[in-house]
Write a protein that holds these residues in place. Structure first.
Motif, PDB file in Angstrom:
ATOM      1  N   GLU A  61      32.573 -65.269   6.410  1.00 37.87           N
ATOM      2  CA  GLU A  61      31.888 -64.251   7.289  1.00 37.87           C
ATOM      3  C   GLU A  61      32.647 -64.031   8.483  1.00 37.87           C
ATOM      4  N   ALA A  62      33.438 -64.812   9.021  1.00 42.16           N
ATOM      5  CA  ALA A  62      34.238 -64.800  10.077  1.00 42.16           C
ATOM      6  C   ALA A  62      35.728 -64.025   9.510  1.00 42.16           C
ATOM      7  N   HIS A  63      35.982 -63.940   8.634  1.00 41.33           N
ATOM      8  CA  HIS A  63      37.070 -63.019   8.004  1.00 41.33           C
ATOM      9  C   HIS A  63      37.236 -61.593   8.936  1.00 41.33           C
ATOM     10  N   PHE A  64      38.562 -61.238   9.129  1.00 43.18           N
ATOM     11  CA  PHE A  64      38.735 -59.894   9.626  1.00 43.18           C
ATOM     12  C   PHE A  64      40.057 -59.477   9.156  1.00 43.18           C
ATOM     13  N   PRO A  65      39.868 -58.193   8.438  1.00 39.29           N
ATOM     14  CA  PRO A  65      38.782 -57.357   8.317  1.00 39.29           C
ATOM     15  C   PRO A  65      37.674 -58.034   7.817  1.00 39.29           C
ATOM     16  N   PRO A  66      36.526 -57.421   7.987  1.00 38.84           N
ATOM     17  CA  PRO A  66      35.046 -58.202   7.180  1.00 38.84           C
ATOM     18  C   PRO A  66      35.051 -57.945   5.895  1.00 38.84           C
ATOM     19  N   LEU A  67      34.942 -58.695   5.135  1.00 37.93           N
ATOM     20  CA  LEU A  67      34.967 -58.878   3.733  1.00 37.93           C
ATOM     21  C   LEU A  67      33.494 -58.205   3.269  1.00 37.93           C
ATOM     22  N   GLU A  68      33.329 -57.579   2.185  1.00 37.38           N
ATOM     23  CA  GLU A  68      32.189 -57.070   1.668  1.00 37.38           C
ATOM     24  C   GLU A  68      31.295 -58.059   1.119  1.00 37.38           C
TER      25      GLU A  68
ATOM     26  N   GLN B 278      48.345 -67.617   7.429  1.00 37.40           N
ATOM     27  CA  GLN B 278      47.855 -66.221   7.529  1.00 37.40           C
ATOM     28  C   GLN B 278      47.976 -65.661   6.240  1.00 37.40           C
TER      29      GLN B 278
END
Length: 285
Positions: free
Chosen positions: A137-144, A242
């Motif tokens: 949930e902290a991933h960016f760009p946000p995951l669906e 990364q």
């Protein structure tokens, strides 16, 4: 499998677009449809027999949605598939992983030993569901949301390696103290995660060592690494940073990383000290 040529000793995977439906999902779906039609069942009838919705069955057959293990077991029973669906479940699960990680996951599934150094986070094989979800949930760009659920399911499915019997996998994890003090998901989530780590220290095929922050400089500061040895005694080293995974198989390169890992094990707390350290951190939350 990782493909190599005489001039290549590894591959590099990069995070990229993941909209294309995985071939494993499509192949699995076609098999479900074949067995369903041989059994003379409509999609609705199969859905009712395995306690799934019509939309779920249709999505699986069309390769739009991956089947979970419970779906597979129910379909095996109703369609009398003889293990044909069950044998594809691992491929279906791995296809839920990010594309850049799938080659490594395939090698990991064949491992008899897996040694890793993780400086930033608790590794996926040891993560609780809540900890893993907080990271996704902290991933960016946000995951669906659908992608989060798929990656989460696949990550947790990989953890079956910890208890696999044939062949049994030997694990060594070296975790930086800082990775254990990062409050991923908050105090409650981290408390549960530390308890999970302490439970894993009691597994006969798992060793967990903590690298104290007081060791200001050591041989692992260049970053994360995983050393794998497969059933065929092929050895690999994987480095991830990364969203880029670099897998190497050159003997000289792998040997250097093995020497480096041996030094890290000697510099970290031993397994008993590490277990007590993890228990103390959990008690402080």
């Amino acid at each position: 499998m990782v493909r190599t040529t005489q001039r290549e000793c590894g591959i590099t995977g990069r995070r990229g677009p993941e909209k294309e439906r995985p071939a494993a999902w499509s192949a699995y779906g076609k098999l479900v449809r074949l067995f369903r039609e041989r059994a003379g069942l409509a999609q609705q009838a199969l859905a009712e027999a395995i306690d799934y919705s019509l939309e779920q069955v249709a999505s699986v057959e069309q390769g739009r949605r991956p089947a979970k293990a419970a779906f597979t077991e129910a379909a095996e029973r109703v369609l009398e598939a003889g293990g044909a669906l069950r044998v594809l479940q691992g491929d279906v699960d791995r296809a839920k992983l990010p594309l850049f990680f799938q080659d490594f996951a395939s090698l990991e599934a064949e491992a008899v030993s897996r040694f890793s150094y993780d400086p930033m986070l608790v590794p996926g094989l040891l993560q609780t569901e809540a900890y893993a979800r907080a990271l996704l949930e902290a991933h960016f760009p946000p995951l669906e949301e659908e992608a989060i659920e798929q990656h989460l399911t696949a990550r947790l499915a990989r953890q079956s390696l910890l208890t696999r019997k044939n062949p049994c996998v030997v694990f060594s994890f070296i975790l930086e103290e800082g990775a254990l003090q990062r409050m991923v998901g908050g105090r409650a989530v981290m408390g549960e995660q530390l308890a999970r780590l302490w439970d894993c220290t009691r597994m006969r095929n798992v060793e967990i060592q903590v690298m104290p922050t007081k060791h200001a400089a050591h041989s692992g500061l260049n970053g994360q690494m995983v050393l794998l040895e497969t059933v065929e005694r092929r050895q690999f080293v994987s480095i991830e940073a990364q969203g880029i995974v670099n897998i190497r198989s050159d003997r000289n390169e792998v040997s250097e990383f093995c020497l480096q890992y041996g030094m890290l094990r000697s510099q970290a707390l031993n397994t008993e000290e590490s277990a007590r350290f993890i228990e103390r951190l959990a008690g402080e939350l």
